[in-house]
Design a protein around this motif. Sequence first.
Motif, mmCIF file in Angstrom:
data_model
loop_
_atom_site.group_PDB
_atom_site.id
_atom_site.type_symbol
_atom_site.label_atom_id
_atom_site.label_comp_id
_atom_site.label_asym_id
_atom_site.label_seq_id
_atom_site.Cartn_x
_atom_site.Cartn_y
_atom_site.Cartn_z
ATOM 1 N N LEU A 1 -3.236 -0.374 -3.734
ATOM 2 C CA LEU A 1 -4.509 0.430 -3.622
ATOM 3 C C LEU A 1 -5.005 0.905 -2.159
ATOM 4 O O LEU A 1 -5.411 1.926 -2.033
ATOM 5 C CB LEU A 1 -5.732 -0.404 -4.410
ATOM 6 C CG LEU A 1 -5.637 -0.480 -5.971
ATOM 7 C CD1 LEU A 1 -6.677 -1.471 -6.482
ATOM 8 C CD2 LEU A 1 -5.928 1.163 -6.511
ATOM 9 N N ASP A 2 -4.830 -0.018 -1.311
ATOM 10 C CA ASP A 2 -5.231 -0.111 0.011
ATOM 11 C C ASP A 2 -4.138 1.125 0.432
ATOM 12 O O ASP A 2 -4.861 2.245 1.595
ATOM 13 C CB ASP A 2 -5.115 -1.272 0.902
ATOM 14 C CG ASP A 2 -5.416 -1.099 2.269
ATOM 15 O OD1 ASP A 2 -6.617 -0.923 2.363
ATOM 16 O OD2 ASP A 2 -4.540 -1.381 3.032
ATOM 17 N N ASN A 3 -2.966 1.267 0.309
ATOM 18 C CA ASN A 3 -2.215 2.254 1.000
ATOM 19 C C ASN A 3 -2.616 3.478 0.334
ATOM 20 O O ASN A 3 -2.560 4.396 1.091
ATOM 21 C CB ASN A 3 -0.659 1.897 0.708
ATOM 22 C CG ASN A 3 -0.119 0.761 1.442
ATOM 23 O OD1 ASN A 3 -0.849 0.564 2.721
ATOM 24 N ND2 ASN A 3 0.729 0.177 1.103
ATOM 25 N N ALA A 4 -2.751 3.461 -0.938
ATOM 26 C CA ALA A 4 -2.958 4.975 -1.600
ATOM 27 C C ALA A 4 -4.289 5.445 -1.044
ATOM 28 O O ALA A 4 -4.637 6.620 -0.940
ATOM 29 C CB ALA A 4 -3.347 4.595 -2.888
ATOM 30 N N CYS A 5 -5.466 4.483 -0.791
ATOM 31 C CA CYS A 5 -6.835 4.855 0.102
ATOM 32 C C CYS A 5 -6.603 5.435 1.240
ATOM 33 O O CYS A 5 -7.130 6.515 1.817
ATOM 34 C CB CYS A 5 -7.684 3.729 0.096
ATOM 35 S SG CYS A 5 -8.401 3.194 -1.634
ATOM 36 N N LYS A 6 -5.670 4.898 2.134
ATOM 37 C CA LYS A 6 -5.521 5.616 3.324
ATOM 38 C C LYS A 6 -4.570 6.763 3.173
ATOM 39 O O LYS A 6 -4.882 7.532 4.251
ATOM 40 C CB LYS A 6 -4.275 4.731 4.135
ATOM 41 C CG LYS A 6 -5.036 3.081 4.605
ATOM 42 C CD LYS A 6 -4.204 2.029 4.931
ATOM 43 C CE LYS A 6 -5.036 0.871 5.365
ATOM 44 N NZ LYS A 6 -4.044 -0.322 5.679
ATOM 45 N N GLY B 1 3.591 -0.602 6.554
ATOM 46 C CA GLY B 1 4.969 -0.847 5.711
ATOM 47 C C GLY B 1 5.393 -2.104 4.960
ATOM 48 O O GLY B 1 6.112 -2.004 3.870
ATOM 49 N N ILE B 2 5.004 -3.063 5.817
ATOM 50 C CA ILE B 2 5.440 -4.438 5.102
ATOM 51 C C ILE B 2 4.677 -4.831 3.899
ATOM 52 O O ILE B 2 5.191 -5.365 3.178
ATOM 53 C CB ILE B 2 5.156 -5.523 6.373
ATOM 54 C CG1 ILE B 2 5.928 -6.917 5.882
ATOM 55 C CG2 ILE B 2 3.599 -5.608 6.517
ATOM 56 C CD1 ILE B 2 5.806 -7.826 6.872
ATOM 57 N N GLY B 3 3.455 -4.245 3.665
ATOM 58 C CA GLY B 3 2.726 -4.592 2.480
ATOM 59 C C GLY B 3 3.514 -3.999 1.203
ATOM 60 O O GLY B 3 3.785 -4.704 0.237
ATOM 61 N N LEU B 4 4.217 -2.729 1.169
ATOM 62 C CA LEU B 4 4.898 -2.337 0.345
ATOM 63 C C LEU B 4 6.021 -3.243 0.018
ATOM 64 O O LEU B 4 6.533 -3.481 -1.173
ATOM 65 C CB LEU B 4 5.137 -0.869 0.223
ATOM 66 C CG LEU B 4 4.259 0.142 0.210
ATOM 67 C CD1 LEU B 4 4.658 1.435 0.652
ATOM 68 C CD2 LEU B 4 3.460 0.230 -1.103
ATOM 69 N N ALA B 5 6.748 -3.657 0.914
ATOM 70 C CA ALA B 5 7.845 -4.615 0.866
ATOM 71 C C ALA B 5 7.696 -5.902 0.181
ATOM 72 O O ALA B 5 7.989 -6.386 -0.645
ATOM 73 C CB ALA B 5 8.548 -4.708 2.138
ATOM 74 N N ILE B 6 6.339 -6.412 0.747
ATOM 75 C CA ILE B 6 5.970 -7.584 0.071
ATOM 76 C C ILE B 6 5.502 -7.478 -1.537
ATOM 77 O O ILE B 6 5.943 -8.336 -2.271
ATOM 78 C CB ILE B 6 4.581 -8.132 0.847
ATOM 79 C CG1 ILE B 6 4.841 -8.630 2.284
ATOM 80 C CG2 ILE B 6 4.031 -9.341 0.032
ATOM 81 C CD1 ILE B 6 3.650 -9.094 2.842
ATOM 82 N N ALA B 7 4.898 -6.352 -1.844
ATOM 83 C CA ALA B 7 4.521 -6.224 -3.262
ATOM 84 C C ALA B 7 5.918 -5.830 -4.010
ATOM 85 O O ALA B 7 5.971 -6.354 -5.244
ATOM 86 C CB ALA B 7 3.909 -4.795 -3.184
ATOM 87 N N GLY B 8 6.882 -5.285 -3.534
ATOM 88 C CA GLY B 8 8.092 -5.223 -4.077
ATOM 89 C C GLY B 8 8.844 -6.465 -4.287
ATOM 90 O O GLY B 8 9.282 -6.628 -5.490
ATOM 91 N N ASP B 9 8.830 -7.481 -3.257
ATOM 92 C CA ASP B 9 9.423 -8.675 -3.469
ATOM 93 C C ASP B 9 8.735 -9.526 -4.596
ATOM 94 O O ASP B 9 9.096 -10.036 -5.480
ATOM 95 C CB ASP B 9 9.197 -9.497 -2.217
ATOM 96 C CG ASP B 9 10.288 -9.066 -1.060
ATOM 97 O OD1 ASP B 9 11.122 -8.276 -1.346
ATOM 98 O OD2 ASP B 9 10.046 -9.154 0.307
ATOM 99 N N LEU B 10 7.367 -9.362 -4.730
ATOM 100 C CA LEU B 10 6.543 -10.005 -5.711
ATOM 101 C C LEU B 10 7.071 -9.535 -7.057
ATOM 102 O O LEU B 10 6.951 -10.307 -7.927
ATOM 103 C CB LEU B 10 5.179 -9.978 -5.582
ATOM 104 C CG LEU B 10 4.553 -10.906 -4.275
ATOM 105 C CD1 LEU B 10 3.213 -10.571 -3.746
ATOM 106 C CD2 LEU B 10 4.725 -12.363 -4.632
#
Length: 476
Positions: free
Chosen positions: A380-385, A436-445
């Motif tokens: 959501l945060d990345n989408a808002c940006k 970009g690390i946020g998406l990678a963390i989300a993908g790992d989870l």
Amino acid sequence: MSSQRAPQGKLNSLRVRLILSALLLILLLLPTIGFALNNAFKQQVMTNVREQLSAYLYSVLAVAEMDDGKLYMPEALLENQFNVIGSGLYAVIDSAGDHRTESDRQGNNQIESERQASVEPLWSSNSFLGLNITTPLPHPKVGRSEFGELMLEQQPHLIYSFSVRFSPGEAQRQSAPITIHIIKDLDGVAQQLNAFSQHLWSWLVVLMLVLLAIQFAWLAWTLKPLARFREELGQVQRGEAEQLSGHYPNELQAVAKQLNTLLSTEQRQRSRYRNALSDLAHSLKTPLAVIQSQKDLSPTSLEQVGQINRTIGHQLKRAQSAAGNAWHLGIKVSLVSDKLLRTLVKIHPGVALSYGKAPEENQIFYGDQSDLTEMLGNLLDNACKAARGKVMLSVDTDNGKLIISVEDDGAGVSPEQRQLILERGRRADTYEKGHGIGLAIAGDLVQSYQGELTIDSSAMLGGAKFILSFPQQFAE
């Protein structure tokens, strides 16, 4: 995690399979036994009738005399049924026709058939009076018998035939063989068979109902530990219990012990992971505070140290919030999504956040609340940006899967960049540096929950569409 919920989901199917197996065993086995018994009884009755007719035949043969080619029979027979008109038991004697040579028989088959259909028998019992034979009678070879069915006056009858010769010695070549027929009405036999069939199937139906009742009672008693096992699994999943505590049969007790071991192991591993994350954050916080207190640091360095401090603070908060959450406890998606939308509206006041499809009450994410917050918050945060002014969140279920999608009206992500930005540290041009690390963390989870993160184009908003898909196994 899903491996602990799998046994619970299979208990109902096991119950259904056991009940169906019991039903099929009864509904197939008993009718098969019924048909076999009915057929065996019919064969036995026919054997008895044949022996009875054979005895009648020999009693008729014993009083028959042949003199100078003529048959002599007494006016009355010992068996009284032969003397009563229409009694259902008849005796008939006719010529067997075997005195002809083989060439005679081959040349006159048609004439002989017509003769047999029209010629009156040599003798018939008084009970046969008024009856006519419209079909050819069987003529076995001399000294042999034949048993079968015969239509007489359009009614089925049983017939036992036996061919003999009376003339002895050299005159035997010129003597004509005769065939004795004992005919019995089939009604008596049919009534006997029908009575047996009715009794047999009545008792089989009663037996089937009794066995069904016994089977259901036995299954209810046998499956009682499974029902208790299922209930305890539900309690563990709902967070009402940490382990299975019931006493079960030996076979099921071994499964319960293994599940308890797995539960304990998973909990210890999660606890160690959270503690290690918290210890790492604490150990880095003090050195960073010392570095930040240095007055000769450049503004850029101070900015980076501040970013590190914020990241550490975030991880500390995440570790603390997750420490009190049971990993197996399901969380309603709406609790997390509603909170995130309220928070992000304040952080991104220029973006309109809304539900495309709001989550329902029964839509559950089976995992840590903090993990769902981390995954959904990053998207959501990345989408808002990346958005120009609108972001939409949708929650749905499809074929037992929990589907969460985040769409924006930004520039979107090209097919070439979709896999690239999921790699740790990579970013698309539409996202600010460092995120970009946020998406990678989300993908790992997502992968840790056997889920899937995919990127597509939004058909409604025209920008990017991030889709989270989780296999769900709901408790019943």
